[in-house]
Design a protein around this motif. Structure first.
Motif, PDB file in Angstrom:
ATOM      1  N   GLY A 184       4.922   1.564  -3.559  1.00 64.04           N
ATOM      2  CA  GLY A 184       4.338   1.346  -2.247  1.00 64.04           C
ATOM      3  C   GLY A 184       4.336   2.563  -1.355  1.00 64.04           C
ATOM      4  N   SER A 242      -3.406  -1.321  -8.263  1.00 68.66           N
ATOM      5  CA  SER A 242      -3.800  -1.527  -6.874  1.00 68.66           C
ATOM      6  C   SER A 242      -5.221  -1.044  -6.623  1.00 68.66           C
ATOM      7  N   LEU A 279      -3.266  -0.012   4.116  1.00 66.03           N
ATOM      8  CA  LEU A 279      -2.499  -0.907   3.247  1.00 66.03           C
ATOM      9  C   LEU A 279      -2.697  -0.626   1.764  1.00 66.03           C
ATOM     10  N   LEU A 337       0.229  -1.749  -0.382  1.00 63.98           N
ATOM     11  CA  LEU A 337       0.705  -3.136  -0.410  1.00 63.98           C
ATOM     12  C   LEU A 337       0.440  -3.846  -1.736  1.00 63.98           C
TER      13      LEU A 337
END
Length: 468
Positions: free
Chosen positions: A373, A126, A144, A156
Motif C-alpha cells: 500500500g 491493483s 487511492l 488501497l
C-alpha cells in the motif's frame, strides 16, 4: 559457537514432522498450487517486456533456458521433499545438509523472496483491478491507487487484496486450495482463448530478426540484454513451484504427492509459456510489447477487443492465485524457523480449530499489505530472482551432499542420472545469477548482512538445536 552454528539436524520422516497442521491436500491440489503460483505475472506481463527489451522473438529460447534451469532444481526439490519432513522447504533441507547458519541464511533469503513477491504482485493486481473499474465507469482516484512516493496516499486495492487473502488463509488450507483451483481454472480458460485466437492471426515476418539482441551484452548504463539476460528476467515467471514443498505437512501422501505436484506443475507451465511466447511475438512485432499487459495489448492491436477483456479477467484471477500460494508458502517457512528457535516462539502456534498458524498469517499479512500500500516496489522486486536462484543452487547442492553423507537415507523419489542433474542445476542457476545487474547483487548482499546480524544477536542464542 562455531560447532553449534554448523550443527545439522537429523533427518525426520513426514510422519515424525506432524505438528497440528491438517493433512488434506491431494496430488491434484498440490499441482494446482504450483500452477497457481507459476502462471501469473510471468505469462501476462514479463513475456512482453522480455521480448521488447532483451530477447526479441527469441524470448521463446529464454523461456526454454530458464525452464531447464528450473527443471534441474525441481527434480532436486522433489527428491528432498519426498525424503525430509517438515514445512520449511529449502530452509529445512539446508538445515539437514549444511547446518544451522546456512539454513538460517536461506530461510532469511526465502522470507525476502516470498514477501516481496506477494507485495509486488499485489501492486500489479491493483493496476489491473483499477483498469477493470475504469472500464465500467467507476475508476478509483490516483490518491487511492498510488504509493505516497508516486503522488498518492495509499494503494488501497493492493492493501485490501492482501488482507482478503489473509482471511482466506486463516479459514484453512483446504478452503484456500479450493479457491486456488477455481481461479486456476479461470486463467487456463483465458490462456486457451488467447491461443485459439492467436493461431489464426500469426504473421511469420514478426519473427524476423529472431535474435535482435544477440545472446548477451552489457550496455554502458550497466543493464544487460540478450537471450541469456532475458532468461534471467523471465526466470521470475517460474518462481513459485518451490512453494509446493512448503505444503509437506498438509499433503495427504507427501512422499508420493510432493514430487508429482512439483514436477507436473513446472512441466505443464513451461509448455504453456513457450506456446504463449511464440504466439505473442508472432501476432504483433516484439517492439510493441513493452506494455503492462502485452497479451491483452496484442489482441487489441488485431481488433479483438472481447478477447482482450477476457484476458484482463484471467490476469486478475492469475495474479490472485500467485499471491495466495506465495503468501501460504511464506507462513509455513516462518512456522518452521520459529519451531527451531531461529525466529520468535510467538509464531510457533497453530490454532486448534482452523489448524492454521494464525499469528504468522496475520503478522505477515499486515506487513505485506503495508508494503504494497505504501511502497513503490519496482526496485525490491529485482531481489526476488537472485534470492530464488540462490535457494535453488543450495537445494541442488544439498542433494549431492546428502547422497554422500547420508547414502542410506530413505528416498521415495530419486532424481535420475546420478549427480548429473543437481550439478547441471547448480551450474545453470549460478549462470542466471551471473547475468543479473551488479546493483541487484549489492542489494542482495545488504539483505544477507542484515540477516547475519539477526542470527548472531538472536537466533544463535535461542536455537533449539544449539541448546541440546
Amino acid at each position: 559457537m562455531t560447532l553449534q552454528i554448523f550443527r545439522t539436524k537429523e533427518v525426520i520422516s513426514h510422519e515424525e514432522a506432524e505438528h497440528g497442521l491438517k493433512r488434506c491436500l491431494s496430488a491434484w491440489d498440490l499441482a494446482f498450487l504450483g500452477i497457481g503460483a507459476i502462471i501469473g505475472t510471468g505469462i501476462f506481463v514479463l513475456t512482453g517486456v522480455a521480448a521488447a527489451t532483451q530477447s526479441g522473438p527469441a524470448v521463446v529460447v529464454s523461456f526454454i533456458i530458464a525452464g531447464f534451469a528450473c527443471a534441474f532444481a525441481a527434480l532436486s526439490y522433489a527428491e528432498l521433499s519426498a525424503a525430509i519432513g517438515g514445512c520449511g522447504s529449502a530452509y529445512g533441507y539446508s538445515y539437514v545438509a549444511f547446518g544451522e547458519l546456512w539454513a538460517f541464511i536461506i530461510g532469511w533469503d526465502l522470507l525476502l523472496e516470498y514477501s516481496v513477491s506477494v507485495a509486488t504482485v499485489a501492486v500489479g493486481w491493483s493496476g489491473y483491478f483499477n483498469t477493470a473499474l475504469t472500464a465500467i465507469g467507476i475508476p478509483l482516484p490516483d490518491l487511492l491507487t498510488k504509493a505516497p512516493k508516486d503522488g498518492g496516499m495509499i494503494n488501497l486495492p493492493a492493501f485490501l487484496i492482501i488482507l482478503s487473502l489473509m482471511g482466506l488463509l486463516i479459514a484453512g488450507v483446504k478452503h484456500s486450495a479450493k479457491a486456488n483451483n477455481a481461479m486456476v481454472f479461470v486463467k487456463l480458460i483465458t490462456i486457451t482463448v488467447f491461443v485459439a485466437v492467436a493461431l489464426f492471426n500469426i504473421h511469420p515476418e514478426n519473427w524476423h530478426p529472431f535474435m535482435p539482441f544477440g545472446w548477451f551484452q552489457t550496455l554502458p548504463d550497466g543493464k544487460t540484454t540478450g537471450v541469456l539476460a532475458g532468461a534471467s528476467l523471465v526466470f521470475f515467471a517460474y518462481v513459485g513451484f518451490d512453494a509446493v514443498s512448503t505444503a509437506s505437512e498438509e499433503a495427504q501422501q507427501p512422499q508420493r504427492d510432493l514430487p508429482i505436484g512439483i514436477v507436473s506443475s513446472l512441466a505443464f507451465c513451461t509448455i504453456i509459456y513457450i506456446i504463449v511466447a511464440g504466439l505473442l511475438t508472432g501476432v504483433v512485432p516484439y517492439t510493441d510489447l513493452n506494455v503492462p499487459s502485452p497479451v491483452a495489448h496484442a489482441l487489441q492491436q488485431i481488433g479483438i477487443n472481447w478477447a482482450s477483456a477476457l484476458i484482463s479477467t484471467g490476469v486478475i484471477a492469475g495474479l490472485t492465485t500467485v499471491m495466495l500460494v506465495l503468501y501460504y508458502g511464506l507462513t509455513r517457512i516462518v512456522l518452521a524457523m520459529s519451531r527451531d528457535g531461529l525466529l520468535s516462539s510467538l509464531f510457533d502456534y497453530v490454532h486448534p480449530s482452523t489448524q492454521t498458524p494464525v499469528r504468522i498469517i496475520v503478522v505477515c499479512g499486515v506487513v505485506m499489505a503495508i508494503m504494497a500500500g505504501l511502497m513503490p516496489l519496482n526496485i525490491l522486486a529485482e531481489l526476488v530472482n537472485i534470492g530464488t536462484l540462490a535457494a535453488f543452487v543450495l537445494v541442488c547442492l544439498g542433494v549431492i551432499v546428502l547422497r554422500i553423507t547420508k547414502p542410506d537415507m530413505h528416498r521415495p523419489f530419486r532424481a535420475p542420472f546420478g549427480f548429473t542433474l543437481p550439478v547441471l542445476g547448480m551450474i545453470s542457476c549460478s549462470a542466471l545469477m551471473a547475468f543479473l545487474p551488479a546493483i541487484t547483487w549489492l542489494r542482495f548482499f545488504v539483505w544477507l548482512v542484515l540477516g547475519l546480524i539477526v542470527y548472531f544477536t538472536y537466533s544463535a542464542h535461542n536455537s533449539k538445536l544449539a541448546q541440546k
